[in-house]
Design an enzyme around this catalytic site. Structure first.
Site, PDB file in Angstrom:
ATOM      1  N   GLU A  83      -8.546  19.762 -59.902  1.00 11.35           N
ATOM      2  CA  GLU A  83      -8.826  18.415 -59.412  1.00 11.35           C
ATOM      3  C   GLU A  83      -9.558  18.595 -58.085  1.00 11.35           C
ATOM      4  O   GLU A  83      -8.990  19.121 -57.123  1.00 11.35           O
ATOM      5  CB  GLU A  83      -7.518  17.651 -59.212  1.00 11.35           C
ATOM      6  CG  GLU A  83      -7.705  16.234 -58.704  1.00 11.35           C
ATOM      7  CD  GLU A  83      -6.388  15.503 -58.455  1.00 11.35           C
ATOM      8  OE1 GLU A  83      -6.451  14.326 -58.083  1.00 11.35           O
ATOM      9  OE2 GLU A  83      -5.304  16.111 -58.623  1.00 11.35           O
TER      10      GLU A  83
ATOM     11  N   ASP B 284      -3.374   8.937 -50.387  1.00 11.32           N
ATOM     12  CA  ASP B 284      -3.116  10.268 -49.839  1.00 11.32           C
ATOM     13  C   ASP B 284      -2.337  10.239 -48.533  1.00 11.32           C
ATOM     14  O   ASP B 284      -2.546   9.385 -47.678  1.00 11.32           O
ATOM     15  CB  ASP B 284      -4.445  11.008 -49.633  1.00 11.32           C
ATOM     16  CG  ASP B 284      -5.104  11.341 -50.953  1.00 11.32           C
ATOM     17  OD1 ASP B 284      -4.384  11.847 -51.831  1.00 11.32           O
ATOM     18  OD2 ASP B 284      -6.301  11.073 -51.123  1.00 11.32           O
TER      19      ASP B 284
END
Length: 267
Positions: free
Chosen positions: A49, A60
């Protein structure tokens, strides 16, 4: 059979789950991804990824936000990320390569352009954490036309009816979010992870890959009892941040090898 499907079929027949590292493209240095991916593939990583840097990464935590900021300071763009995929293929990387990014920058870049370029570069799909099912209707057919998978997310908070809808439109694999909240290494995984995976398994044969919070071999071993793959992101980025430049590749490789050692399937 595409690269993602082939990878999971091969792993299943060998009695292992996938280990999928997350790397922010252009972190710690602009060329780092080109050094790290081949080394981590050789250490046993099955898929990658690759994060497109974005100034407002909603899903995030602090670790990946710092990596993203550093990559932006290094001048990394969507076009650079796609070029990185092509360069990795030129370096004989065989593993599936998926770009992870947020939807608005992709929309501005152009969905058709992005998909055509990623496919031509040898990419395998998109992971877009802020793209809900309804809004994916525009991107999904474009991605499919270029033989790219659009990876969908299922979280502990996803209602059963919603899971059914997501599964109906999913391809490649399903990204099972192990915890609520943002990305980041944790000491333990969610207590209800097994229940969530059981619910999803009843509705699809697609591989289930668990992400968020995975940092230790014991986490990977726990996932190996339940699912088809484990994603490690923040814990890997954290190591890259702390290691001296001359030790980054060897340190990251040793860490991934340690996690891969726990990928033996036990269910």
């Amino acid at each position: 059979m595409n690269r993602i499907t082939e990878t999971f079929a091969r792993l299943r027949s060998s009695g292992r789950i996938a280990l999928m590292p997350y790397l922010t493209v252009g972190f710690p240095e602009r060329e780092s991804t080109l050094e790290l991916v081949p080394a981590l593939e050789a250490a046993g990583a099955s898929l990658f990824e690759l994060g497109i840097p974005f100034s407002d990464p909603l899903a995030d935590g602090a670790t990946i936000q710092r990596a993203t900021q550093r990559a932006l300071e290094n001048g990394v763009t969507i076009a650079d990320c796609i070029t990185t995929v092509a360069q990795l293929r030129a370096r004989n990387v065989k593993a599936p390569l998926l770009l992870m990014g947020y939807y608005n920058p992709l929309l501005r870049y152009g969905l058709e352009r992005a998909c055509a370029e990623l496919a031509a570069a040898g990419g395998d799909g998109w992971i877009i954490p802020d793209l809900p099912l309804e809004e994916a209707a525009e991107l999904r057919p474009i991605a499919a036309a270029h033989h790219l998978d659009l990876i969908m997310f299922i979280a502990p908070t996803t209602p059963p009816t919603r899971i059914t809808q997501i599964v109906a439109h999913a391809s490649g694999f399903l990204y099972i979010v192990s915890l609520t909240g943002v990305t980041g290494a944790r000491q333990t995984l969610a207590a209800n992870l097994a229940d969530l995976i059981t619910t999803v398994r009843q509705q699809t044969d697609l591989p289930l890959v668990v992400g968020f919070g995975i940092s230790q071999p014991s986490h990977v071993a726990e996932v190996a009892r339940l699912a088809d793959g484990a994603i490690v992101g923040s814990a890997l980025i954290d190591r890259l941040e702390r290691l001296a430049p001359s030790e980054r590749v060897s340190g990251a490789t040793a860490y991934i090898r340690e996690l891969v050692s726990a990928t033996e399937r036990v269910h």
